[in-house]
Design an enzyme around this catalytic site. Structure first.
Site, PDB file in Angstrom:
ATOM      1  N   LEU A 149       0.862  -1.174   0.000  1.00 53.05           N
ATOM      2  CA  LEU A 149       0.000   0.000   0.000  1.00 53.05           C
ATOM      3  C   LEU A 149       0.899   1.224   0.000  1.00 53.05           C
ATOM      4  CD1 LEU A 149      -2.708  -0.918   2.698  1.00 53.05           C
ATOM      5  CD2 LEU A 149      -2.932  -1.074   0.211  1.00 53.05           C
ATOM      6  N   ASP A 150       0.454   2.286  -0.664  1.00 50.48           N
ATOM      7  CA  ASP A 150       1.212   3.532  -0.626  1.00 50.48           C
ATOM      8  C   ASP A 150       1.339   4.005   0.820  1.00 50.48           C
ATOM      9  OD1 ASP A 150       1.293   3.508  -3.396  1.00 50.48           O
ATOM     10  OD2 ASP A 150      -0.502   4.748  -3.588  1.00 50.48           O
ATOM     11  N   LYS A 151       2.361   4.805   1.072  1.00 47.13           N
ATOM     12  CA  LYS A 151       2.612   5.316   2.422  1.00 47.13           C
ATOM     13  C   LYS A 151       1.351   5.889   3.059  1.00 47.13           C
ATOM     14  CE  LYS A 151       5.023   9.087   4.798  1.00 47.13           C
ATOM     15  NZ  LYS A 151       5.934  10.256   4.632  1.00 47.13           N
ATOM     16  N   ARG A 195      -5.592   5.583  -7.737  1.00 52.39           N
ATOM     17  CA  ARG A 195      -5.332   7.023  -7.828  1.00 52.39           C
ATOM     18  C   ARG A 195      -5.214   7.462  -9.288  1.00 52.39           C
ATOM     19  NH1 ARG A 195      -0.173   7.555  -4.124  1.00 52.39           N
ATOM     20  NH2 ARG A 195      -0.430   9.776  -4.573  1.00 52.39           N
TER      21      ARG A 195
END
Length: 319
Positions: A137-139, A236
């Site tokens: 997962l992205d930060k 996104r």
């Protein structure tokens, strides 16, 4: 104590023309390309039983065999980082990652990552590549992740991810009022001018996102997305491509848009929202040992709940 890796992958025809190290990086995605190149040079990774060079081209149909010893990865230090453990047994670990936590060490984040926390929580993960991390997962994306605690479990989970049988659902808050849900099937690859970004382009890898409307507001939409593929920044990028970028997205969000007539409180929340409004809410996979289907859900974190409350108040006030 080192563990012995014995893995086999057949090169699909679609990879014809790639360098051997490129194809190997796709097929043995648990390991870095540099580590695979070292194994190729050492003769640990062979093509149809024969040694080869990393730059050799593949034609499709060859059998890659990887036999190597995995030593403890001493590059990363265990750190006492609190983890929200949703489920754990001898094979897998499911966590609810908070926003702001980087998953894997990199040049800008050498420590303080989920990987460091996993090594502290379960030291045996030191002999599993990437401490058992099979997807990221992205930060600043919160929510559910599954971690493999053994090599066998890792191979099984990677196979499920490649076969697109792992179910992953996300909640997001998008800018704009979406009229209906749908499916976006659009390849994603590196942005042609900005290497730090991803973009929809014909030369990218296949990417499929299903989305549906959960709740509409005056100028925003609570949307639920289900992934078929797992490309970098997929939701996104796809939402921005549809012209419904996520609230708070610093990369793909564009200029801040405030609803006409919005109150000061909502304006402040939208201006100060600290991350992309994205949460991995549901995760389902087949347990690598028992064969049972495991399904997990993570409630929305407080910041997203607050954002939705302010958007509802704005909608009711302006009626």
């Amino acid at each position: 104590m080192p563990q012995t890796l014995d893995a086999h992958q057949r090169i699909p025809d679609s990879m014809a023309g790639l360098r051997l190290d490129q194809a190997a990086a796709e097929l043995f995605s648990d390991y870095s390309r540099e580590r695979l190149k070292a194994w190729i040079k050492a003769g640990s990774l062979t093509v149809d039983g024969s040694p080869a060079r990393p730059r050799d081209k593949v034609h499709g149909g060859e059998m890659l065999t990887l036999v190597a010893e995995l030593e403890d990865d001493a590059r990363f230090e265990p750190e006492d980082i609190p983890l929200e453990v949703v489920f754990e047994d001898d094979d897998v670990l499911v966590i609810d990652k908070p926003p702001g936590l980087v998953v894997h060490p990199a040049a800008g984040n050498p420590d303080g990552t989920l990987l460091n926390g996993l090594l502290h929580h379960c030291p045996a993960l030191g002999v599993v590549p990437r401490a058992g991390i099979v997807h990221r997962l992205d930060k600043d994306t919160s929510g559910l992740m599954v971690v493999a605690k053994t090599l066998v479990a890792q191979a099984a989970l990677v196979e499920q991810l490649q076969a697109r049988t792992v179910s992953r659902e996300y909640d997001a808050v998008a800018v704009g009022t979406m009229t209906a849900g749908g499916t976006l099937d659009a390849p994603i690859g590196r942005h042609p001018r900005d290497r730090k970004r991803q973009a929809v382009n014909d030369s990218g890898k296949p990417a499929v996102t299903h989305y549906r409307v959960i709740e509409r507001f005056r100028a925003h939409t609570h949307v639920r997305c289900r992934l078929e593929t797992g490309r970098t920044h997929q939701i996104r990028v796809h939402m921005a491509h549809l012209r419904y970028p996520l609230v708070g997205d610093p990369v793909y969000g564009g200029r801040l848009k405030l609803p006409a007539g919005a109150g000061d409180a909502l304006k402040e929340v939208l201006r100060e929202f600290p991350r992309q409004a994205l949460h991995a809410r549901k995760l389902a996979f087949v347990h690598p040992t028992s064969g049972a289907t495991m399904t997990f859900r993570a409630p929305l974190p407080d910041d997203l709940l607050m954002l939705l409350d302010f958007l509802r108040d704005d909608r009711e006030t302006m009626r």
